[in-house]
Design a protein around this motif. Sequence first.
Motif, PDB file in Angstrom:
ATOM      1  N   ASP A  71       0.802  -1.227   0.000  1.00 47.72           N
ATOM      2  CA  ASP A  71       0.000   0.000   0.000  1.00 47.72           C
ATOM      3  C   ASP A  71       0.833   1.275   0.000  1.00 47.72           C
ATOM      4  O   ASP A  71       0.644   2.148   0.846  1.00 47.72           O
ATOM      5  CB  ASP A  71      -0.958   0.030   1.206  1.00 47.72           C
ATOM      6  N   PRO A  72       1.746   1.442  -0.967  1.00 45.84           N
ATOM      7  CA  PRO A  72       2.474   2.711  -1.026  1.00 45.84           C
ATOM      8  C   PRO A  72       1.497   3.842  -1.355  1.00 45.84           C
ATOM      9  O   PRO A  72       0.579   3.658  -2.166  1.00 45.84           O
ATOM     10  CB  PRO A  72       3.483   2.500  -2.150  1.00 45.84           C
ATOM     11  N   VAL A  73       1.682   4.982  -0.708  1.00 48.04           N
ATOM     12  CA  VAL A  73       0.720   6.066  -0.878  1.00 48.04           C
ATOM     13  C   VAL A  73       1.354   7.392  -0.456  1.00 48.04           C
ATOM     14  O   VAL A  73       2.305   7.412   0.321  1.00 48.04           O
ATOM     15  CB  VAL A  73      -0.563   5.772  -0.052  1.00 48.04           C
ATOM     16  N   MET A  74       0.820   8.480  -0.995  1.00 48.54           N
ATOM     17  CA  MET A  74       1.148   9.840  -0.538  1.00 48.54           C
ATOM     18  C   MET A  74      -0.110  10.366   0.136  1.00 48.54           C
ATOM     19  O   MET A  74      -1.200  10.289  -0.434  1.00 48.54           O
ATOM     20  CB  MET A  74       1.505  10.746  -1.721  1.00 48.54           C
ATOM     21  N   LEU A  75       0.045  10.899   1.330  1.00 44.90           N
ATOM     22  CA  LEU A  75      -1.097  11.428   2.078  1.00 44.90           C
ATOM     23  C   LEU A  75      -0.903  12.915   2.311  1.00 44.90           C
ATOM     24  O   LEU A  75       0.222  13.380   2.487  1.00 44.90           O
ATOM     25  CB  LEU A  75      -1.229  10.716   3.427  1.00 44.90           C
ATOM     26  N   ARG A  76      -2.032  13.634   2.326  1.00 46.60           N
ATOM     27  CA  ARG A  76      -1.978  15.074   2.553  1.00 46.60           C
ATOM     28  C   ARG A  76      -2.936  15.442   3.675  1.00 46.60           C
ATOM     29  O   ARG A  76      -4.122  15.161   3.585  1.00 46.60           O
ATOM     30  CB  ARG A  76      -2.334  15.820   1.277  1.00 46.60           C
ATOM     31  N   GLY A  77      -2.362  16.037   4.693  1.00 45.10           N
ATOM     32  CA  GLY A  77      -3.164  16.551   5.792  1.00 45.10           C
ATOM     33  C   GLY A  77      -3.509  15.527   6.844  1.00 45.10           C
ATOM     34  O   GLY A  77      -3.378  14.318   6.647  1.00 45.10           O
ATOM     35  N   PRO A  78      -3.946  16.017   7.988  1.00 40.87           N
ATOM     36  CA  PRO A  78      -4.219  15.135   9.127  1.00 40.87           C
ATOM     37  C   PRO A  78      -5.393  14.185   8.904  1.00 40.87           C
ATOM     38  O   PRO A  78      -5.377  13.066   9.420  1.00 40.87           O
ATOM     39  CB  PRO A  78      -4.508  16.110  10.268  1.00 40.87           C
ATOM     40  N   ASP A  79      -6.394  14.574   8.130  1.00 42.42           N
ATOM     41  CA  ASP A  79      -7.545  13.693   7.923  1.00 42.42           C
ATOM     42  C   ASP A  79      -7.156  12.430   7.171  1.00 42.42           C
ATOM     43  O   ASP A  79      -7.569  11.328   7.540  1.00 42.42           O
ATOM     44  CB  ASP A  79      -8.676  14.427   7.203  1.00 42.42           C
ATOM     45  N   GLU A  80      -6.353  12.572   6.109  1.00 45.08           N
ATOM     46  CA  GLU A  80      -5.914  11.394   5.355  1.00 45.08           C
ATOM     47  C   GLU A  80      -5.012  10.508   6.214  1.00 45.08           C
ATOM     48  O   GLU A  80      -5.116   9.281   6.164  1.00 45.08           O
ATOM     49  CB  GLU A  80      -5.192  11.807   4.071  1.00 45.08           C
ATOM     50  N   MET A  81      -4.150  11.125   7.018  1.00 50.84           N
ATOM     51  CA  MET A  81      -3.251  10.335   7.868  1.00 50.84           C
ATOM     52  C   MET A  81      -4.033   9.624   8.967  1.00 50.84           C
ATOM     53  O   MET A  81      -3.749   8.467   9.270  1.00 50.84           O
ATOM     54  CB  MET A  81      -2.162  11.222   8.472  1.00 50.84           C
ATOM     55  N   ARG A  82      -5.005  10.287   9.526  1.00 45.80           N
ATOM     56  CA  ARG A  82      -5.843   9.667  10.579  1.00 45.80           C
ATOM     57  C   ARG A  82      -6.543   8.427  10.018  1.00 45.80           C
ATOM     58  O   ARG A  82      -6.540   7.363  10.638  1.00 45.80           O
ATOM     59  CB  ARG A  82      -6.871  10.669  11.102  1.00 45.80           C
TER      60      ARG A  82
END
Length: 163
Positions: A71-82
Amino acid sequence: FGRQEYGEAPCLRGGPSSKQAPLARDTAWAMSEENVEIVRNFYAMIDRGDPEAWELLPADFVIDLSRRLIDPVMLRGPDEMRAFYRDLDAPWADGARLEVEELIDAGDKVLVLIRFGGRGKMSGAEVEALVWNLWTFRDGEPVGWTYFGEDRAEALEAAGLRE
């Protein structure tokens, strides 16, 4: 990230450059120590399940997990990381464990070795992995972190450091 005044912090690695003016050197050194404390505190909050940890990340914070094998991924912001962490935490019987094993102060970057693991809900097997994350700061605020997995050499190089 609410700034706090910290007492004398232990030297992690490196130190202020003797070529800088004393005030600039002291300010830069204090800021890099503060960066280390921000990273340390963030992981401690995540480990104890504190939902406020994600709120500490700025809206434009970028998490580069593109080096992950699964599951490689780029996340943006706290909502996506949460949301990502909630899914990552789900397979563990008592939740995932995060322990900071090592912090390396690299000025506007902080390299951190994390012991990640837990006991599988289905198998009951204990699993652990050591992974490197590199946090980047701009003007004393975190702007992103990059996952390096077990690749210490690549993480050190990205931080501008050597073995």
